[in-house]
Design an enzyme around this catalytic site. Sequence first.
Site, PDB file in Angstrom:
ATOM      1  CE  LYS A   1     -17.526  -6.078   2.417  1.00 12.97           C
ATOM      2  NZ  LYS A   1     -16.573  -6.688   1.493  1.00 12.97           N
TER       3      LYS A   1
ATOM      4  NE  ARG B   1     -12.239  -4.027   7.892  1.00 12.44           N
ATOM      5  CZ  ARG B   1     -10.909  -4.073   7.849  1.00 12.44           C
ATOM      6  NH1 ARG B   1     -10.191  -3.247   8.580  1.00 12.44           N
ATOM      7  NH2 ARG B   1     -10.277  -4.934   7.071  1.00 12.44           N
TER       8      ARG B   1
ATOM      9  CG  ASP C   1     -13.066  -3.667   4.234  1.00 12.93           C
ATOM     10  OD1 ASP C   1     -14.162  -4.235   4.066  1.00 12.93           O
ATOM     11  OD2 ASP C   1     -11.997  -4.129   3.819  1.00 12.93           O
TER      12      ASP C   1
ATOM     13  CE  LYS D   1      -8.737  -8.181   7.246  1.00 19.45           C
ATOM     14  NZ  LYS D   1      -9.532  -9.240   6.625  1.00 19.45           N
TER      15      LYS D   1
ATOM     16  NE  ARG E   1     -17.709  -4.919   9.015  1.00 20.33           N
ATOM     17  CZ  ARG E   1     -16.539  -5.215   8.441  1.00 20.33           C
ATOM     18  NH1 ARG E   1     -16.235  -4.716   7.258  1.00 20.33           N
ATOM     19  NH2 ARG E   1     -15.669  -5.986   9.069  1.00 20.33           N
TER      20      ARG E   1
ATOM     21  NE  ARG F   1      -5.275  -9.451  -3.384  1.00 25.48           N
ATOM     22  CZ  ARG F   1      -6.349  -9.353  -2.601  1.00 25.48           C
ATOM     23  NH1 ARG F   1      -6.217  -9.441  -1.278  1.00 25.48           N
ATOM     24  NH2 ARG F   1      -7.556  -9.183  -3.122  1.00 25.48           N
TER      25      ARG F   1
END
Length: 436
Positions: A344, A390, A317, A22, A348, A27
């Site tokens: 996040k 996630r 992550d 990702k 989380r 980018r």
Amino acid sequence: MTKITITPSSSLTGNCSVPGDKSISHRAVMFGSIAEGETHIRNFLDGGDCRSTIDVMRGLGVQVDVVSPTELVVHGRGLDGLQEPANVLDCGNSGTTIRLLTGLLVGQQFATFLNGTAQIRRRPMGRIVRPLRGMGADIMGRQMGEYAPLGIRPSRLRGLEYTMPVASAQVKSCLLLAGLYAHGLTIVIEPGPARDHTERMLAAMGAPIAVYGNKITSERPQTPLKALDITVPGDISSAAFLLVAGAITPNSRITVTGVGTNPTRTGIVEALQAMGAAITFANEREEGGEPVADLVVTTSALRGTTFGGEQIVTMIDELPILAVAATQAEGRTVVRDAHELRVKETDRIATTVSELRKLGAKIEPTADGFIIDGPTPLVGAPVESHDDHRLAMAMTVAGLVARGQTEVYGAEVTADSFPGFEVTLQALGADLLVER
Ligand code: S3P
């Protein structure tokens, strides 16, 4: 709303791959837009967040051809070729899009407005707005610039030396991008090894980016940035769900091919290995300036371990899925120094604790992490994604070892970073029922 119903699996076996990274996908589109010539991107992540980056770059006048969902051609307009957008730029749910883009836009000769979903409008922007203002940027936002929507007016930027209070690749990248448009040198000092994809890709395009330990500098390029051919490596953050699934499911052996193994991203592999997970790297190679390998995991007896300090940023992550592994580990697992988890897509710490507890996990939140005692025989129950990709995937993996049935509600969000997550697990032998 998608619901995944998981019944425990007796074994997961086979080879699989994961979608493109990702961070690198974002980018490639953004930097390709300010290069000269055509940037070809293969294995692009066709997920919601990266589609937001395509949309905003198109809004800035960049032609992006979608050859297939995972193959793009970005027609770069050069450093000063972006055009004033006709509308507010919608960054969707993507923190990387809004933070990197702000760094790119403060140096343009036109005004822009940036917005996103309600979730994005709750995430902190002061961490980029403050140092950008220090460079002379003219930005405003809600609550004195703490939250989006953001408005940017043209200004003359000057280089800045800035020590980041938190290790964040988004903040670092934002400032390095602004540095490309500033007079003088921009120096960013990072307190920990945040992912370095920006430095690698901009340097490969010929930008004057230099790295001296934890100091990174950028300045205005004297020559145009060169377009690149980029094959995006598989996302190690997505592979992490399969690594934990393989480690905790009995009689398993999974090979995940073509995974990016940049050392600023492999913290999760080192953490799982420290817990006793049998994970090996095969076929190590380099593709487009990034290390890549096939990762092999087999069922493992895990033990509780303590994690903190600089290692945290290299697996930030992956901490929800690490928590799932810890529920199956013998003894106590402690995660500390992870305050960043609070800001996040969701808080989380709170959401991982609330959902894992529904399955019977022994997990306590702390201010900057959690403490988990294991091993716990989990018991299936209905759980929520909280609109966090996630978390949805972590809970699906927990369901693989939970007695009875686990139902993950709001699971459509897995496609933000791992389109094909459910079919990948099914192909390895997982018993998942997906209802859309
Ligand atoms: C990212 C950096 C990290 C990470 C996010 C992607 C990036 O965020 O959590 O998923 O692509 O630069 P922070 O910079 O906020 O730590």
